[in-house]
Structure formats: C-alpha cells, structure tokens
Design a protein around this motif. Structure first.
Motif, PDB file in Angstrom:
ATOM      1  N   HIS A  78     110.215  72.219 117.520  1.00 21.09           N
ATOM      2  CA  HIS A  78     109.631  73.223 118.406  1.00 21.09           C
ATOM      3  C   HIS A  78     108.214  72.802 118.800  1.00 21.09           C
ATOM      4  N   THR A  79     107.883  72.982 120.065  1.00 23.11           N
ATOM      5  CA  THR A  79     106.538  72.680 120.540  1.00 23.11           C
ATOM      6  C   THR A  79     105.779  73.986 120.671  1.00 23.11           C
ATOM      7  N   ASP A  80     104.836  74.196 119.776  1.00 25.57           N
ATOM      8  CA  ASP A  80     104.068  75.433 119.740  1.00 25.57           C
ATOM      9  C   ASP A  80     102.802  75.233 120.562  1.00 25.57           C
ATOM     10  N   LEU A  81     102.692  75.957 121.688  1.00 25.30           N
ATOM     11  CA  LEU A  81     101.605  75.717 122.623  1.00 25.30           C
ATOM     12  C   LEU A  81     100.343  76.491 122.305  1.00 25.30           C
ATOM     13  N   PHE A  82     100.485  77.725 121.884  1.00 20.99           N
ATOM     14  CA  PHE A  82      99.320  78.589 121.805  1.00 20.99           C
ATOM     15  C   PHE A  82      98.957  78.991 120.393  1.00 20.99           C
ATOM     16  N   LEU A  83      99.651  78.439 119.415  1.00 19.53           N
ATOM     17  CA  LEU A  83      99.223  78.561 118.034  1.00 19.53           C
ATOM     18  C   LEU A  83      99.113  77.163 117.475  1.00 19.53           C
ATOM     19  N   GLY A  84      98.014  76.882 116.787  1.00 18.87           N
ATOM     20  CA  GLY A  84      97.866  75.578 116.174  1.00 18.87           C
ATOM     21  C   GLY A  84      98.682  75.494 114.902  1.00 18.87           C
ATOM     22  N   PRO A  85      98.684  74.317 114.282  1.00 17.71           N
ATOM     23  CA  PRO A  85      99.395  74.174 113.017  1.00 17.71           C
ATOM     24  C   PRO A  85      98.701  74.956 111.925  1.00 17.71           C
ATOM     25  N   GLY A  86      99.431  75.354 110.917  1.00 20.69           N
ATOM     26  CA  GLY A  86      98.821  76.062 109.797  1.00 20.69           C
ATOM     27  C   GLY A  86      97.874  75.145 109.042  1.00 20.69           C
ATOM     28  N   HIS A  87      96.655  75.587 108.854  1.00 21.86           N
ATOM     29  CA  HIS A  87      95.669  74.767 108.150  1.00 21.86           C
ATOM     30  C   HIS A  87      95.972  74.759 106.654  1.00 21.86           C
ATOM     31  N   ASP A  88      95.657  73.645 106.002  1.00 27.60           N
ATOM     32  CA  ASP A  88      95.908  73.536 104.561  1.00 27.60           C
ATOM     33  C   ASP A  88      95.191  74.618 103.765  1.00 27.60           C
ATOM     34  N   SER A 120      99.339  60.490 125.449  1.00 31.56           N
ATOM     35  CA  SER A 120     100.162  60.280 124.256  1.00 31.56           C
ATOM     36  C   SER A 120      99.300  59.985 123.035  1.00 31.56           C
ATOM     37  N   ARG A 121      98.238  59.206 123.232  1.00 26.52           N
ATOM     38  CA  ARG A 121      97.309  58.944 122.109  1.00 26.52           C
ATOM     39  C   ARG A 121      96.641  60.232 121.667  1.00 26.52           C
ATOM     40  N   LEU A 122      96.212  61.030 122.628  1.00 22.73           N
ATOM     41  CA  LEU A 122      95.551  62.285 122.299  1.00 22.73           C
ATOM     42  C   LEU A 122      96.535  63.252 121.628  1.00 22.73           C
ATOM     43  N   ALA A 123      97.790  63.217 122.065  1.00 26.11           N
ATOM     44  CA  ALA A 123      98.800  64.087 121.452  1.00 26.11           C
ATOM     45  C   ALA A 123      98.959  63.772 119.972  1.00 26.11           C
ATOM     46  N   VAL A 124      98.904  62.499 119.624  1.00 30.46           N
ATOM     47  CA  VAL A 124      98.978  62.121 118.211  1.00 30.46           C
ATOM     48  C   VAL A 124      97.734  62.590 117.465  1.00 30.46           C
ATOM     49  N   ASN A 155      93.667  74.606 120.179  1.00 37.06           N
ATOM     50  CA  ASN A 155      93.490  75.248 121.481  1.00 37.06           C
ATOM     51  C   ASN A 155      94.743  75.078 122.338  1.00 37.06           C
ATOM     52  N   GLY A 156      95.372  76.181 122.707  1.00 39.83           N
ATOM     53  CA  GLY A 156      96.615  76.128 123.462  1.00 39.83           C
ATOM     54  C   GLY A 156      96.469  75.505 124.833  1.00 39.83           C
ATOM     55  N   TYR A 157      95.335  75.751 125.518  1.00 35.04           N
ATOM     56  CA  TYR A 157      95.153  75.184 126.851  1.00 35.04           C
ATOM     57  C   TYR A 157      95.064  73.659 126.780  1.00 35.04           C
ATOM     58  N   ALA A 158      94.323  73.152 125.806  1.00 34.31           N
ATOM     59  CA  ALA A 158      94.226  71.701 125.642  1.00 34.31           C
ATOM     60  C   ALA A 158      95.585  71.110 125.316  1.00 34.31           C
ATOM     61  N   ARG A 159      96.313  71.771 124.434  1.00 32.78           N
ATOM     62  CA  ARG A 159      97.627  71.277 124.031  1.00 32.78           C
ATOM     63  C   ARG A 159      98.596  71.242 125.216  1.00 32.78           C
ATOM     64  N   SER A 160      98.542  72.243 126.083  1.00 30.54           N
ATOM     65  CA  SER A 160      99.465  72.278 127.217  1.00 30.54           C
ATOM     66  C   SER A 160      99.138  71.178 128.224  1.00 30.54           C
ATOM     67  N   ILE A 161      97.838  70.893 128.462  1.00 29.06           N
ATOM     68  CA  ILE A 161      97.472  69.807 129.374  1.00 29.06           C
ATOM     69  C   ILE A 161      97.920  68.463 128.806  1.00 29.06           C
ATOM     70  N   VAL A 162      97.671  68.266 127.518  1.00 29.18           N
ATOM     71  CA  VAL A 162      98.073  67.001 126.887  1.00 29.18           C
ATOM     72  C   VAL A 162      99.589  66.831 126.946  1.00 29.18           C
ATOM     73  N   LEU A 163     100.325  67.892 126.666  1.00 29.59           N
ATOM     74  CA  LEU A 163     101.777  67.813 126.707  1.00 29.59           C
ATOM     75  C   LEU A 163     102.265  67.484 128.110  1.00 29.59           C
ATOM     76  N   GLU A 164     101.667  68.121 129.101  1.00 29.94           N
ATOM     77  CA  GLU A 164     102.085  67.869 130.478  1.00 29.94           C
ATOM     78  C   GLU A 164     101.780  66.428 130.886  1.00 29.94           C
ATOM     79  N   GLU A 165     100.590  65.932 130.533  1.00 27.91           N
ATOM     80  CA  GLU A 165     100.200  64.579 130.920  1.00 27.91           C
ATOM     81  C   GLU A 165     100.962  63.502 130.159  1.00 27.91           C
ATOM     82  N   SER A 166     101.509  63.852 129.002  1.00 24.72           N
ATOM     83  CA  SER A 166     102.279  62.865 128.238  1.00 24.72           C
ATOM     84  C   SER A 166     103.591  62.511 128.933  1.00 24.72           C
ATOM     85  N   THR A 167     103.954  63.266 129.974  1.00 25.75           N
ATOM     86  CA  THR A 167     105.137  62.948 130.777  1.00 25.75           C
ATOM     87  C   THR A 167     104.749  62.498 132.182  1.00 25.75           C
TER      88      THR A 167
END
Length: 422
Positions: A89-99, A411-415, A388-400
């Motif tokens: 699943h690609t979660d756009l507007f919630l970040g990963p759970g922090h440790d 793709s580098r930024l996505a990693v 940040n969901g907005y940053a994640r959505s731009i990166v996801l879009e540009e990775s294609t």
C-alpha cells in the motif's frame, strides 16, 4: 496537521473503471462534499466528476488520481484505485510509524497512578521543555530526539499537576502540561494513529483552559484548528469557530501583552486565512494574511514563536501556502521566489517552506525546480519531508515521469524518504 483516520478499506477489483468511480463517490460522501464542490477543488466541471463516479469515463492518469486523493484525504493510494496484485500500500498523507511512537503512545495512554517519587519543579520542567523545543527546531532528526524526550516529559508534567498544593501552583503546572501536549502533537502528527492526535489535542486544550494562561489557550486553539481543517472540507467551519472564539478571548488583551501572546494572535489570524484558502476564497484568505502580517511587523525583527514559528521571517512562507492552496500557479511562483527560506531559524519549518515552494513550482509546471526544492527540503530536515503527504505525492508522481533524469532523481528521493525500498 492531518488528523482523521482512513475510512475502512474497500476491496472492489481495481480493473473495473466503475469500481474506481464508486470509491471516489464513497470518499466524497464521507467528506460531506457535493459533486460541485469536488469538481471546483479539482478544477473540473461537475459533469467530469459525474462521469468518473458513474464509470462512463476511464480511470484518469496518475497525476489526476493523486490530486483526487489529496482533495478527498485518501491516505493510501490503493484505497482509491484498489489492490494491485501483491504491491504494498502506498500511504500518501500519513508517514511511516516512527520507532519512538509506541513509547510516546504508552506514556499518553498510561493511567496516572500514584507515585512515590517527588514531582520535578516547574523550573526544571520549563528548562526541559526549552531543551526539547531547541531540539525540535535545530535537529535534522527532530522526531527522533523529541520522541525520546516526550515519555519522561509527559509523566513528569502529569505528576507536577497532581502534586501541586496551591491554586497558583496547579495553574502553572497545567500550563507546562499543556505545552508538553503541544510538543507531543507535533510528534504524533502524520503518523498512523490519528485517534492519538485527537486525544493529544483535546488534552492540550483542557490543560490550557484549566491553566487560564492566555498564551496556552491561544496555542491550543491554533493546534485544534489545524486538526479540524486537516480532517477535510466538512470540518472547515469547526476550524473557523475555534480560531474566532480564541481571537475573541485574546484580542481585547493583546495591547501591551507579552510577545508570545501577540504572536499567537497573529498565528491564529493566519490560520483563518489558511482555511479560507482551502475554500478557494481568495479575498478572505489574503485579507487574513494581511492582518497576520500587520501583527508580525509589530514584533521584533528576530522574534520567532517556538510553537507556531510565527514572526516576520515566516510570513513569506505563509504567502506561498495561501497562493498554492488557491491553486494560483503564477502567484504561487512569485510568492515562492520572494520568500527567503534561509531567514527561517527552524529546520523543520524551513523544510516545510521548501515543500510549499516545491508545490508552487509543480503547480506551475516547473517540475525540475520542484524536485530541486524537495532535495533542499530533505537536506534541511529529512524527517519533515518523510512525513509530508504533499512531498510524497510529488515524488511518487515524478518517479513515473517519462523524462529519465526526473524519474531517476525522484526515485532516489523516494528511497531516501522511505516511499520505496533501495
């Protein structure tokens, strides 16, 4: 700050275009939006939304899907388009759970049982909060640092309130406890436990009210307004109500008030403008920005409010946000070019400003510049862009992207931000 939980996932097969439209309709209804409202936010005619929802139009391309997800606050892209094989699943507007999230959650959820140890003094707690806020603004891994400090701060502040032996001492301790909750709200925002965010917000409001401290009350209202607004268009009125109620309490006393009280009044005025921009009410949005700017200009040049980041330096960044939310590409870029990120003393706020600039450039079709700006945001505060969901959505879009250079950079930024594995 994003605050509400994802709706229950739907499992309709993704290869049926009607299924996608049904999802759009369900999420739109859950947001309390009409087709006309959704169309306006997407920049389309109402008939376009109807065709999408009824399946008479094929599923749109990824950029449009991402925009629909943003407007409807669909947290995971899969929830909108359906399951795609075994892809995660690609979660756009919630970040990963922090440790650190489990320890912070445990401290917030624990029952305030009697303790044999003595409560720390208010002076000690104040010094501990000062150190925590310094870390919040100065550390690139600010969530990691704050997450390590919060469990002890939460327990100590709770103990100080319980052991206060006079009314004045209790109110001072309540003000400290409210500020601890404010710090906690920054940590839990954008993480996969929205109900915890609301719990922290409500506790902060209660502690602030019981402290009778004007500054604490103002900050609690500022944070509550963000939580309401980020819950979607159906909650914009609640965000406005919180802001206006707080301003009615604080504005009569602002003349001669401490700088922090003056600043929170300015920050609340900008929040009113931000919500108006979300509604696409340009005149009201810029009117409130002007009112907030007048407050900022009365503050000392180097002043910076440590909770809201309000001050002269941040007003340019606020201008970018208003223009972007109004979907004004040219004005967004003008504001982005005028606003100086280096003047903002907080790493996460500086990174957030870079992300807003990237949104402006992307809105104007300047995709290379947007990626460069996101790279600058990552350099300033990696944990800010990661959540940040907005940053994640731009990166996801540009990775294609069909442009190899942009695709490789994205793709580098996505990693780096944890969207994809190396």
């Amino acid at each position: 700050m994003s605050s509400d939980a994802s709706p229950t996932r739907m499992t309709t097969p993704s290869d049926n275009p009607v299924a996608f439209g049904q999802r759009v309709q369900i999420y739109r209804n859950r947001r309390g939006m009409t087709r006309e409202q959704l169309a306006g936010l997407l920049g389309h005619h109402t008939s376009w939304v109807k065709k999408i929802e009824t399946g008479t139009m094929r599923m749109p391309r990824l950029p449009e899907i991402l925009r629909i997800a943003e407007v409807l606050h669909v947290r995971r892209l899969n929830d909108l388009v359906g399951d795609v094989g075994a892809e995660p699943h690609t979660d756009l507007f919630l970040g990963p759970g922090h440790d650190r999230l489990p320890a912070v959650r445990a401290a917030l959820s624990s029952f305030p049982a009697p303790s044999s140890r003595q409560a720390p003094s208010v002076a000690y707690l104040r010094a501990a909060l000062d150190a925590a806020w310094s870390a919040r603004h100065g550390a690139p891994n600010h969530r990691e640092v704050i997450g390590g400090l919060l469990p002890g701060l939460i327990r100590d502040a709770r103990l100080a309130v319980r052991e206060a032996d006079t009314t004045a001492a209790r109110r001072s301790a309540q003000a400290i406890q409210a500020e601890v909750y404010f710090l906690a709200q920054f940590f839990v925002a954008y993480q996969p436990d929205p109900s915890l965010l609301w719990r922290v917000s409500e506790r902060g409001m209660i502690a602030a009210q019981e402290s009778e401290d004007p500054h604490a009350i103002g900050v609690a209202a500022w944070l509550a307004a963000q939580a309401h607004r980020d819950s979607g268009p159906g909650h914009y009125d609640a965000a406005d109500t919180v802001v206006m109620d707080a301003l009615r309490v604080l504005e009569p006393t602002v003349s001669g008030a401490p700088l922090d009280v003056q600043a929170i009044v300015g920050a609340l005025k900008f929040e009113a403008g931000f919500t108006a921009a979300k509604r696409r009410d340009s005149g009201t949005a810029w009117g409130w920005w002007d009112r907030a700017d007048r407050v900022a200009q009365r503050l000392p040049g180097g002043y910076f409010h440590r909770v809201t980041s309000f001050g002269r330096a941040v007003m340019g960044a606020h201008g970018v946000t208003v223009a972007v939310e109004l979907r004004s590409g040219g004005e967004s870029v003008r504001q982005a070019n005028r606003a100086e990120a280096a003047a903002i003393p907080s790493r996460p706020r500086r990174a957030r400003h870079r992300i807003e600039q990237a949104r402006a450039y992307y809105l104007d079709g300047r995709h290379e510049t947007a990626l460069t700006t996101l790279e600058q945001a990552h350099a300033a505060a990696p944990e800010t862009i990661r959540y940040n969901g907005y940053a994640r959505s731009i990166v996801l879009e540009e990775s294609t992207s069909r442009t190899p250079g942009r695709r490789q950079r994205a793709s580098r930024l996505a990693v780096e931000i944890g969207l994809t594995a190396a």
